[in-house]
Design a protein around this motif. Structure first.
Motif, mmCIF file in Angstrom:
data_model
loop_
_atom_site.group_PDB
_atom_site.id
_atom_site.type_symbol
_atom_site.label_atom_id
_atom_site.label_comp_id
_atom_site.label_asym_id
_atom_site.label_seq_id
_atom_site.Cartn_x
_atom_site.Cartn_y
_atom_site.Cartn_z
ATOM 1 N N ALA A 9 45.844 44.090 37.934
ATOM 2 C CA ALA A 9 44.395 44.201 37.801
ATOM 3 C C ALA A 9 43.858 42.895 37.235
ATOM 4 O O ALA A 9 44.597 42.107 36.634
ATOM 5 N N ILE A 10 42.572 42.662 37.436
ATOM 6 C CA ILE A 10 41.896 41.497 36.875
ATOM 7 C C ILE A 10 41.072 41.958 35.687
ATOM 8 O O ILE A 10 40.138 42.754 35.834
ATOM 9 N N VAL A 20 37.786 33.275 32.077
ATOM 10 C CA VAL A 20 38.207 34.379 31.206
ATOM 11 C C VAL A 20 38.919 35.477 31.991
ATOM 12 O O VAL A 20 39.554 36.362 31.403
ATOM 13 N N LEU A 21 38.824 35.438 33.318
ATOM 14 C CA LEU A 21 39.453 36.460 34.153
ATOM 15 C C LEU A 21 40.950 36.191 34.262
ATOM 16 O O LEU A 21 41.366 35.091 34.629
ATOM 17 N N LYS A 22 41.749 37.206 33.979
ATOM 18 C CA LYS A 22 43.205 37.061 33.985
ATOM 19 C C LYS A 22 43.839 38.216 34.753
ATOM 20 O O LYS A 22 43.369 39.355 34.685
ATOM 21 N N GLU A 23 44.922 37.915 35.464
ATOM 22 C CA GLU A 23 45.689 38.997 36.087
ATOM 23 C C GLU A 23 46.600 39.617 35.043
ATOM 24 O O GLU A 23 47.334 38.911 34.345
ATOM 25 N N VAL A 24 46.539 40.939 34.937
ATOM 26 C CA VAL A 24 47.347 41.667 33.957
ATOM 27 C C VAL A 24 48.007 42.853 34.658
ATOM 28 O O VAL A 24 47.689 43.185 35.794
ATOM 29 N N ARG A 25 48.920 43.487 33.941
ATOM 30 C CA ARG A 25 49.476 44.754 34.415
ATOM 31 C C ARG A 25 48.950 45.868 33.520
ATOM 32 O O ARG A 25 49.005 45.769 32.290
ATOM 33 N N LEU A 26 48.432 46.916 34.157
ATOM 34 C CA LEU A 26 47.865 48.058 33.446
ATOM 35 C C LEU A 26 48.498 49.335 33.979
ATOM 36 O O LEU A 26 49.034 49.356 35.093
ATOM 37 N N PRO A 27 48.425 50.425 33.216
ATOM 38 C CA PRO A 27 48.932 51.694 33.735
ATOM 39 C C PRO A 27 48.178 52.111 34.998
ATOM 40 O O PRO A 27 46.959 51.973 35.078
ATOM 41 N N ARG A 28 48.920 52.578 35.982
ATOM 42 C CA ARG A 28 48.277 53.073 37.198
ATOM 43 C C ARG A 28 47.546 54.379 36.871
ATOM 44 O O ARG A 28 48.124 55.278 36.249
ATOM 45 N N PRO A 29 46.262 54.503 37.265
ATOM 46 C CA PRO A 29 45.513 55.705 36.892
ATOM 47 C C PRO A 29 45.971 56.932 37.667
ATOM 48 O O PRO A 29 46.619 56.832 38.722
ATOM 49 N N THR A 30 45.626 58.079 37.143
ATOM 50 C CA THR A 30 45.933 59.375 37.761
ATOM 51 C C THR A 30 44.624 60.080 38.079
ATOM 52 O O THR A 30 43.732 60.135 37.219
ATOM 53 N N PRO A 31 44.465 60.617 39.278
ATOM 54 C CA PRO A 31 43.196 61.270 39.598
ATOM 55 C C PRO A 31 43.021 62.584 38.856
ATOM 56 O O PRO A 31 43.947 63.398 38.776
#
Length: 318
Positions: A9-10, A20-31
């Protein structure tokens, strides 16, 4: 083994320039209930994105956050109660504005009824460019102004993201369209179907146009107030800017015998279905000013910051 728990994600930790925009890893969301989990293929970048990136006091407050409201992709999973779509369906839509943000990522969740089936006639880049800007134009012209065939419509910034789609939507409704744009963009606006194009650098628009039934203004404040003079009696101006000029705009409209509305776009299943129909018929196309891989989101913002693009910027997710 593929990581099924996180996603790219950005994001940003502070307000500021594109850097200031950085590529990061975030938890994948759940619907959740009535939601879709969409694997993003393309996501538009709009002026509201670069404004939220840099300007304090806007809807999202202080970072960290992931920007992006436009999305086109494939449904990965559905939450409880969803009946309109199934995993594997191609969809496009606008996440609820402003707080449903987050499409500048590999996956995003959103209400099922914020989406519509992606027309087979357009690819994900085209579909990802349409939702926020096209919904804004649709809700302004059709839902708010109740545009009718034969009416005269003045569209300011007709080469811009909202403007160039508004020209096409107005023409699809049988309107006579007058667009404003810099001279270098006149051919582009005429190619969209505009009947007249005026150079706002050299023309006093309020003198050149005084009989419009509808004015669509994206500048706000004093510009919107001046644009009231382009309306015939009983006409309507729809402003897309929430700013301190709203009380004065209402007062001047009443004095001149015209109407003025200030509009904020909303997620809208019926509106997305109408946009999908126009796109499927070839009557609505976004001009793609540039595409950028997700990791290069900062470059898209740099181009957006110039204020000189014609059409839409889109992030693609490989």
């Amino acid at each position: 083994m593929n990581d099924t728990t996180t996603m790219r994600a950005i994001s940003q930790d502070v307000l500021g320039g594109p850097e200031v925009l950085k590529e990061v890893r975030l938890p994948r969301p759940t619907p959740g209930p009535s939601e879709l989990l969409v694997r993003v293929h393309a996501a538009g970048v709009n002026p509201t994105d670069w404004k939220h990136r840099s300007v304090p006091g806007l809807f999202l407050g202080e970072p960290p956050f992931v920007l992006g409201w436009d999305v086109s992709g494939v449904i990965e999973a559905t939450g409880a109660g969803v009946t309109l779509f199934k995993p594997g369906d191609e969809v496009f839509g606008m996440l609820p504005y402003p707080y449903g943000v987050g499409s500048h990522a590999e996956y995003v969740t959103g209400p099922a009824r914020a989406f519509a089936p992606k027309p087979a006639a357009i690819d994900h880049v085209q579909a990802g460019a349409l939702p926020l800007a096209a919904l804004t134009a649709w809700q302004a012209l059709v839902d708010t102004a109740h545009l009718e065939a034969g009416q005269r419509v003045l569209i300011h910034a007709a080469a811009g993201g909202v403007g160039h789609l508004a020209v096409q939507i107005a023409k699809a409704h049988g309107a006579y369209v007058i667009g404003t744009a810099s001279a270098s963009k006149h051919d582009f606006v005429r190619a969209l179907g505009a009947d007249e194009v005026l150079d706002y650098h050299t023309t006093d628009i309020t003198k050149a146009v005084q009989d419009a039934d509808v004015v669509l203004d994206s500048q706000g404040s004093d510009h919107a107030i001046r644009s009231l003079h382009s309306l015939r009696p009983g006409g309507i101006l729809v402003s897309l800017r929430l700013d301190d000029g709203i009380p004065a705009l209402a007062e001047d409209a009443a004095r001149l015998g015209v109407r003025a509305e200030v509009m904020l776009v909303e997620d809208d299943h019926a509106g997305m279905a109408a946009i999908a129909h126009l796109a499927a018929d070839g009557r609505l196309r976004a001009r793609i000013a540039g595409t950028f891989e997700l990791a290069n989101a900062a470059k898209a913002h740099e181009l957006g910051d110039t204020g000189r693009t014609a059409g839409k910027l889109v992030l693609t997710v490989q």
